[in-house]
Design a protein around this motif. Structure first.
Motif, PDB file in Angstrom:
ATOM      1  N   VAL A 174       0.837  -1.207   0.000  1.00 41.21           N
ATOM      2  CA  VAL A 174       0.000   0.000   0.000  1.00 41.21           C
ATOM      3  C   VAL A 174       0.876   1.264   0.000  1.00 41.21           C
ATOM      4  O   VAL A 174       2.022   1.241   0.447  1.00 41.21           O
ATOM      5  N   GLU A 175       0.300   2.333  -0.499  1.00 39.58           N
ATOM      6  CA  GLU A 175       1.014   3.616  -0.541  1.00 39.58           C
ATOM      7  C   GLU A 175       0.784   4.369   0.773  1.00 39.58           C
ATOM      8  O   GLU A 175      -0.277   4.238   1.393  1.00 39.58           O
ATOM      9  N   LEU A 176       1.777   5.163   1.142  1.00 43.63           N
ATOM     10  CA  LEU A 176       1.652   5.948   2.369  1.00 43.63           C
ATOM     11  C   LEU A 176       1.818   7.430   2.055  1.00 43.63           C
ATOM     12  O   LEU A 176       2.709   7.832   1.312  1.00 43.63           O
ATOM     13  N   SER A 177       0.925   8.212   2.636  1.00 42.22           N
ATOM     14  CA  SER A 177       0.974   9.659   2.440  1.00 42.22           C
ATOM     15  C   SER A 177       0.975  10.319   3.825  1.00 42.22           C
ATOM     16  O   SER A 177       0.210   9.925   4.709  1.00 42.22           O
ATOM     17  N   VAL A 178       1.852  11.282   4.009  1.00 38.93           N
ATOM     18  CA  VAL A 178       1.969  11.942   5.320  1.00 38.93           C
ATOM     19  C   VAL A 178       1.584  13.416   5.182  1.00 38.93           C
ATOM     20  O   VAL A 178       2.106  14.129   4.322  1.00 38.93           O
ATOM     21  N   GLY A 212      13.272   3.576   3.082  1.00 39.75           N
ATOM     22  CA  GLY A 212      14.470   2.730   2.977  1.00 39.75           C
ATOM     23  C   GLY A 212      14.118   1.262   3.112  1.00 39.75           C
ATOM     24  O   GLY A 212      14.576   0.429   2.326  1.00 39.75           O
ATOM     25  N   ASN A 213      13.282   0.929   4.092  1.00 38.79           N
ATOM     26  CA  ASN A 213      12.973  -0.482   4.347  1.00 38.79           C
ATOM     27  C   ASN A 213      11.953  -1.066   3.381  1.00 38.79           C
ATOM     28  O   ASN A 213      11.939  -2.270   3.155  1.00 38.79           O
ATOM     29  N   THR A 214      11.076  -0.219   2.851  1.00 36.34           N
ATOM     30  CA  THR A 214      10.031  -0.766   1.968  1.00 36.34           C
ATOM     31  C   THR A 214      10.378  -0.568   0.494  1.00 36.34           C
ATOM     32  O   THR A 214       9.786  -1.211  -0.367  1.00 36.34           O
ATOM     33  N   GLY A 215      11.274   0.361   0.216  1.00 40.23           N
ATOM     34  CA  GLY A 215      11.594   0.668  -1.184  1.00 40.23           C
ATOM     35  C   GLY A 215      10.481   1.457  -1.861  1.00 40.23           C
ATOM     36  O   GLY A 215      10.470   1.606  -3.075  1.00 40.23           O
ATOM     37  N   ARG A 216       9.528   1.942  -1.063  1.00 40.14           N
ATOM     38  CA  ARG A 216       8.402   2.660  -1.677  1.00 40.14           C
ATOM     39  C   ARG A 216       8.542   4.178  -1.491  1.00 40.14           C
ATOM     40  O   ARG A 216       9.129   4.649  -0.514  1.00 40.14           O
ATOM     41  N   VAL A 217       7.985   4.878  -2.444  1.00 42.86           N
ATOM     42  CA  VAL A 217       7.991   6.348  -2.370  1.00 42.86           C
ATOM     43  C   VAL A 217       6.963   6.783  -1.334  1.00 42.86           C
ATOM     44  O   VAL A 217       5.878   6.217  -1.239  1.00 42.86           O
ATOM     45  N   ILE A 218       7.303   7.787  -0.560  1.00 36.54           N
ATOM     46  CA  ILE A 218       6.346   8.335   0.395  1.00 36.54           C
ATOM     47  C   ILE A 218       5.851   9.678  -0.176  1.00 36.54           C
ATOM     48  O   ILE A 218       6.611  10.382  -0.842  1.00 36.54           O
ATOM     49  N   THR A 219       4.582   9.980   0.042  1.00 37.44           N
ATOM     50  CA  THR A 219       4.048  11.259  -0.439  1.00 37.44           C
ATOM     51  C   THR A 219       3.840  12.184   0.753  1.00 37.44           C
ATOM     52  O   THR A 219       3.309  11.758   1.782  1.00 37.44           O
ATOM     53  N   PHE A 220       4.265  13.417   0.600  1.00 28.56           N
ATOM     54  CA  PHE A 220       4.006  14.412   1.646  1.00 28.56           C
ATOM     55  C   PHE A 220       2.963  15.399   1.138  1.00 28.56           C
ATOM     56  O   PHE A 220       3.109  15.938   0.034  1.00 28.56           O
ATOM     57  N   ILE A 251      15.226  11.790   0.831  1.00 29.99           N
ATOM     58  CA  ILE A 251      14.110  10.850   1.062  1.00 29.99           C
ATOM     59  C   ILE A 251      13.463  10.545  -0.287  1.00 29.99           C
ATOM     60  O   ILE A 251      13.239  11.449  -1.099  1.00 29.99           O
ATOM     61  N   ASN A 252      13.154   9.274  -0.518  1.00 32.35           N
ATOM     62  CA  ASN A 252      12.489   8.858  -1.750  1.00 32.35           C
ATOM     63  C   ASN A 252      11.019   9.302  -1.659  1.00 32.35           C
ATOM     64  O   ASN A 252      10.173   8.583  -1.141  1.00 32.35           O
ATOM     65  N   CYS A 253      10.749  10.536  -2.108  1.00 28.51           N
ATOM     66  CA  CYS A 253       9.415  11.098  -1.844  1.00 28.51           C
ATOM     67  C   CYS A 253       8.932  12.003  -2.961  1.00 28.51           C
ATOM     68  O   CYS A 253       9.684  12.376  -3.856  1.00 28.51           O
TER      69      CYS A 253
END
Ligand code: SF4
Length: 348
Positions: free
Chosen positions: A211-215, A249-257, A282-284
């Motif tokens: 799943v994608e994560l957005s902060v 880093g641990n998931t390899g997924r992009v985070i959205t802010f 940050i991969n974001c």
């Protein structure tokens, strides 16, 4: 004896419940298809189940449903906001966001919210209760039934409530939404939006779920963010940002802010530089949107020129940024402006 809420059972839970009722395990697959792929509202129409089993299931299980209290459809872009009544008479919102050949749905995860973000229309009502998994699933079922020609491909948990504050029900619902016998919606097409609940983010990091994560960030300054997003007092940027770094880093997924631009608060060139520095490495990606003075009383929208400078400053400093125009502005700016606009971004 109270009947069991069947949609609140995981697939394994349903297998066990059916076994206890004397049915074979494979029946769970059939029931799952009826409930979620077909949206069955009673056991009567489950035609591939034997009469005796259907009768038994009726005696044991209850199939929940939502009823519509109100809906508003945008003339501009077809965005439809629903006010839905739960079986205990509490109300939640879901939003349907059509695109050309697909659609997204924004879902609530709680009745009310305890986090009191300064700009949020849900905040003044406080927290009432968590939604059960069945109620989250019912939102999707309701919106799908009301838009039968739409291809719902994306889900965003960005409606009323903080998803990570209702972790177990959220994850149970996501697993059913992802199940090929149920909704079959890819995990990568589901986005969880959090105001920064670090323990929930760490738990999510360990799940085998794409799943994608957005902060919701809204400021790179501790003091300003604490005013806009009070949970920053508990989970400050100095802990949140390393947690985000670790997550990607641990998931390899992009985070959205998510970043709402507010005149005089967080939208200057200096704010952009501070943000770029905070997110460096940050991969974001960053989604910006101007605040809406109608829905966000006491706040003002920056000028177009200021917005351009903010966005350009981020880009010039290596940040992947999308500035979005809100959707569904004509249907209820007082409630959905923030969320509706963000849903669109996340469905792309
Ligand atoms: S923005 Fe989200 S977390 Fe903040 S008060 Fe509103 S619903 Fe709660």
């Amino acid at each position: 004896m109270d009947k069991t809420d069947i949609k609140n059972l995981s697939k394994d839970g349903l297998v066990s419940a059916l076994k206890s009722a004397g049915a074979e395990a494979y029946r769970a697959k059939q029931v799952f298809r009826w409930l979620y792929a077909s949206g069955a509202r009673s056991f009567d129409g489950m035609s591939d189940l034997p009469d005796g089993l259907r009768h038994k299931l009726k005696g044991i299980f209850h199939i929940t449903r939502l009823t519509m209290l109100d809906s508003r459809k945008s003339k501009a872009d077809g965005t439809t906001k629903y006010l839905l009544k739960l079986e205990d008479a509490n109300a939640i919102e879901a939003v349907f966001l059509p695109e050309e050949d697909r659609a997204s749905v924004c879902l609530s995860t709680q009745v009310g919210c305890r986090f009191a973000c300064a700009f949020c229309a849900s905040a003044p009502f406080g927290f009432i209760r968590n939604l059960k998994a069945s109620e989250i699933l019912d939102e999707v079922l309701f919106v799908r039934a009301d838009n039968p020609r739409a291809r719902i491909t994306n889900l965003v948990f960005m409606g009323i409530g903080e998803p990570l504050d209702n972790y177990d029900n959220l994850l149970k619902a996501i697993r059913i939404l992802n199940d090929p016998d149920a909704f079959n919606i890819g995990a990568r097409r589901m986005t969880i939006s959090t105001c920064g609940i670090i323990p929930g983010m760490k738990k999510l990091e360990r799940e085998a779920l794409q799943v994608e994560l957005s902060v919701s960030l809204h400021s790179a300054d501790e003091e300003v963010r604490s005013k806009l997003v009070p949970i920053n007092n508990k989970y400050p940027l100095k802990e949140l940002i390393p947690a985000c770094r670790e997550y990607t880093g641990n998931t390899g997924r992009v985070i959205t802010f998510e970043y709402i631009l507010i005149k005089g608060a967080n939208a200057s060139r200096g704010d952009a530089l501070k943000l770029a520095k905070l997110l460096k490495g940050i991969n974001c990606k960053v989604n910006t949107i101007a605040c809406n003075k109608v829905s966000m009383k006491g706040y003002a929208e920056p000028s177009s020129a200021d917005i351009r400078v903010f966005v350009r400053t981020l880009r010039d400093n290596g940040i992947n940024v999308n500035h979005r125009k809100p959707r569904g502005e004509d249907i209820d700016a007082g409630c959905g402006q923030l969320r509706i606009s963000r849903y669109r971004t996340l469905s792309e």
